[in-house]
Design an enzyme around this catalytic site. Structure first.
Site, PDB file in Angstrom:
ATOM      1  N   HIS A   1      54.367  52.536  34.507  1.00 33.45           N
ATOM      2  CA  HIS A   1      53.958  51.964  36.018  1.00 33.45           C
ATOM      3  C   HIS A   1      53.652  50.482  35.781  1.00 33.45           C
ATOM      4  O   HIS A   1      52.673  50.278  34.947  1.00 33.45           O
ATOM      5  CB  HIS A   1      52.717  52.550  36.663  1.00 33.45           C
ATOM      6  CG  HIS A   1      52.434  52.073  37.695  1.00 33.45           C
ATOM      7  ND1 HIS A   1      53.171  52.287  39.286  1.00 33.45           N
ATOM      8  CD2 HIS A   1      51.628  51.091  38.216  1.00 33.45           C
ATOM      9  CE1 HIS A   1      52.519  51.592  40.190  1.00 33.45           C
ATOM     10  NE2 HIS A   1      51.631  51.011  39.606  1.00 33.45           N
TER      11      HIS A   1
ATOM     12  N   ASP B   1      47.310  59.147  49.851  1.00 37.75           N
ATOM     13  CA  ASP B   1      47.593  57.742  49.671  1.00 37.75           C
ATOM     14  C   ASP B   1      48.139  56.906  50.910  1.00 37.75           C
ATOM     15  O   ASP B   1      47.585  55.511  50.895  1.00 37.75           O
ATOM     16  CB  ASP B   1      48.214  57.507  48.128  1.00 37.75           C
ATOM     17  CG  ASP B   1      48.049  56.152  47.880  1.00 37.75           C
ATOM     18  OD1 ASP B   1      46.946  55.435  47.696  1.00 37.75           O
ATOM     19  OD2 ASP B   1      49.277  55.372  47.682  1.00 37.75           O
TER      20      ASP B   1
ATOM     21  N   ARG C   1      43.183  51.148  54.313  1.00 36.06           N
ATOM     22  CA  ARG C   1      42.638  50.197  53.684  1.00 36.06           C
ATOM     23  C   ARG C   1      43.015  48.660  53.844  1.00 36.06           C
ATOM     24  O   ARG C   1      42.440  47.636  53.686  1.00 36.06           O
ATOM     25  CB  ARG C   1      42.723  50.546  52.241  1.00 36.06           C
ATOM     26  CG  ARG C   1      41.501  51.593  51.712  1.00 36.06           C
ATOM     27  CD  ARG C   1      42.518  51.994  50.281  1.00 36.06           C
ATOM     28  NE  ARG C   1      42.316  51.181  49.217  1.00 36.06           N
ATOM     29  CZ  ARG C   1      43.103  51.260  48.281  1.00 36.06           C
ATOM     30  NH1 ARG C   1      43.901  52.153  47.929  1.00 36.06           N
ATOM     31  NH2 ARG C   1      43.046  50.202  47.434  1.00 36.06           N
TER      32      ARG C   1
ATOM     33  N   SER D   1      44.640  55.394  43.613  1.00 38.54           N
ATOM     34  CA  SER D   1      45.804  55.444  44.381  1.00 38.54           C
ATOM     35  C   SER D   1      47.131  55.281  43.453  1.00 38.54           C
ATOM     36  O   SER D   1      48.040  56.164  43.763  1.00 38.54           O
ATOM     37  CB  SER D   1      45.782  53.970  45.257  1.00 38.54           C
ATOM     38  OG  SER D   1      47.206  53.681  45.644  1.00 38.54           O
TER      39      SER D   1
ATOM     40  N   LYS E   1      49.995  58.804  42.205  1.00 36.46           N
ATOM     41  CA  LYS E   1      51.093  59.223  42.407  1.00 36.46           C
ATOM     42  C   LYS E   1      52.016  59.486  41.042  1.00 36.46           C
ATOM     43  O   LYS E   1      52.862  60.219  41.095  1.00 36.46           O
ATOM     44  CB  LYS E   1      51.714  57.621  42.738  1.00 36.46           C
ATOM     45  CG  LYS E   1      51.151  57.345  44.374  1.00 36.46           C
ATOM     46  CD  LYS E   1      51.830  56.167  44.981  1.00 36.46           C
ATOM     47  CE  LYS E   1      50.472  55.290  44.393  1.00 36.46           C
ATOM     48  NZ  LYS E   1      50.426  53.859  45.664  1.00 36.46           N
TER      49      LYS E   1
HETATM   50  N1  URA Z   1      48.765  49.379  44.286  1.00 35.11           N
HETATM   51  C1  URA Z   1      48.924  50.843  44.714  1.00 35.11           C
HETATM   52  O1  URA Z   1      49.698  51.734  44.511  1.00 35.11           O
HETATM   53  N2  URA Z   1      47.696  51.296  45.353  1.00 35.11           N
HETATM   54  C2  URA Z   1      46.568  50.169  45.522  1.00 35.11           C
HETATM   55  O2  URA Z   1      45.326  50.685  45.965  1.00 35.11           O
HETATM   56  C3  URA Z   1      46.878  48.913  45.241  1.00 35.11           C
HETATM   57  C4  URA Z   1      48.062  48.662  44.658  1.00 35.11           C
END
Ligand code: URA
Length: 433
Positions: free
Chosen positions: A82, A161, A168, A183, A187
């Site tokens: 990632h 999320d 957020r 977050s 994933k």
């Molecule tokens: N990228 C994400 O996937 N989540 C966040 O909270 C911030 C950046």
């Protein structure tokens, strides 16, 4: 249990239990907990933080809030990578086939670009015919057959999320380390990762502007991954200037092709080899990064990674001949942006170049914007290079005259020249284990 009591508990700086965190996430996804209470809770977390156990529990509760991919039947340890997002970051296009060629299965779910940062799915869409929407079953069977598949992120992966991130975004609670870390990691875990390699970028074009903030985020994510039994490693890499030379979808795929054919720019190759090496370590195919680098370098130099990329293109319906002949749609209109005076390139500001590519049509201002896959920027001179007055610094690509004019005006802010060469900084500042 009542949400109001849990908001109060967090507001007062106390740690929440596993059951309490589950109650919050399940209640929010189920609609019993409303946005106003969740906003208050997110703000309490913003101010009070979360300890390592709470952050890991939050990650797991979010990962389990929707569909999850079970990749345990795949041969080999599935390692996901990632990147926290940058400008000119086409590493997935190179890394995925390179690592797959070394025997680590790659089942990659990627996203589209937004704002000044690009997304792998848009880049792959610039290959004629390439299918990014795959059925779950064919995605998995492709990984079993050829060790590699890339698809657009599925709709029902981590709904918690999706909902919480949108909240957020409008409640000034994005910049909270436990919320960002959970977050991102939720994933990866829902996508079935057994090992995780994180490219945490810092600098003007990155989500985290400075090295210390990037390190704090990386440490939180590594701790979450390892505590949930996923071998996790993070690299802190520089995003003060774009990675490689190309920014824009077709342009980046063309640069990825060059790289897979052994002609890549040095910075891009370095990041790919380092990330690839750690993916082999996390996938238990190499004992350490030094040994891993030799294996991935061989995959790149022998052409095995390039062959794997062509196989991916073929299997996902892309035009292999167009890729081999580098016939991707690139805007016919190309305008050079010259150096106004001689000097050393002090800085090529990643954020400005990302915005420039967006202005030219390569990126989305909002999730709904249409993009021009052929638009973008080539950075001809990167930091440290000497240029004569009138030499091309940037090349701008756009199909639209107005966008080109706006781009040329923004280009002035992208490159800083000076009499002295800039201080040399390493591309990869640290590795967090
Ligand atoms: N990228 C994400 O996937 N989540 C966040 O909270 C911030 C950046």
């Amino acid at each position: 249990m009542r949400m109001v009591d849990l908001i109060e508990k967090k507001r007062d700086g106390k740690a929440l239990t596993r059951e309490e965190i589950r109650f919050i996430i399940d209640g929010y996804v189920g609609g019993e907990i409303k946005d106003y209470q969740m906003s208050a809770w997110a703000m309490a977390v913003f101010y009070q933080g979360m300890n390592a156990e709470e952050t890991a529990e939050l990650t797991l509760a979010m990962a389990e809030s929707g569909e999850q991919l079970d990749l345990s039947t795949l041969e080999g340890k599935f390692v996901d990578k990632h990147s926290t997002g940058g400008v000119g970051d086409k590493t997935t296009l190179i890394l995925a086939p390179m690592v797959a060629a070394c025997g680590v299965p790659v089942a990659k779910m990627s996203g589209r670009g937004l704002g000044h940062t690009g997304g792998t799915i848009d880049k792959l869409s610039s290959i004629p015919g390439f299918q990014v929407e795959l059925e779950r079953a064919s995605f998995l069977s492709q990984v079993e057959r050829i060790g590699l598949a890339v698809m657009s992120q599925s709709g029902n992966l981590v709904p918690a999320d999706k909902k919480l991130y949108a909240l957020r975004d409008v409640t000034a609670t994005v910049d909270s380390i436990p919320l960002i870390a959970s977050s991102i990691m939720s994933k990866k875990i829902a996508a079935g990762a057994q090992g995780i390699v994180l490219d945490v970028k810092y600098g003007s074009g990155a989500f985290m502007k400075d090295l210390n903030a990037a390190r704090t985020l990386a440490e939180a994510m590594v701790q979450i991954g390892n505590s949930l039994g996923r071998r996790t490693v993070a690299l802190l890499s520089d995003m003060e200037q774009p990675l490689g030379r190309a920014v824009g979808n077709s342009l980046e795929v063309l640069e990825a092709i060059d790289t897979l054919q052994g002609q890549g720019p040095a910075d891009l190759v370095e990041v790919c080899l380092e990330l690839g090496a750690w993916m082999l370590v996390a996938g238990e195919k190499a004992p350490n990064a030094a040994a891993g680098i030799e294996v991935v370098r061989e995959a790149l130099e022998s052409g095995a990674a390039w062959e794997k990329f062509l196989e991916l293109v073929k299997v996902q319906g892309g035009d292999v001949q167009a890729v081999q002949e580098k016939r991707l749609a690139v805007s016919a209109e190309r305008v050079p942006f010259p150096a106004p005076q001689a000097g050393y390139v002090q800085k090529v500001d990643a954020r400005t170049v990302g915005n420039l590519a967006m202005v030219l049509g390569a990126g989305r201002e909002t999730k709904e914007s249409a993009i021009d896959l052929g638009a973008g920027v080539i950075v001809r001179k990167k930091a440290g290079k000497w240029v004569e007055a009138g030499e091309t610094l940037l090349e701008l690509y756009s199909a639209d005259e107005k966008k080109m004019a706006a781009g040329l005006s923004l280009a002035r802010e992208a490159v800083t020249l000076g009499a002295e060469p800039p201080e040399h900084k390493p591309l990869i500042a640290e590795v967090i284990l």
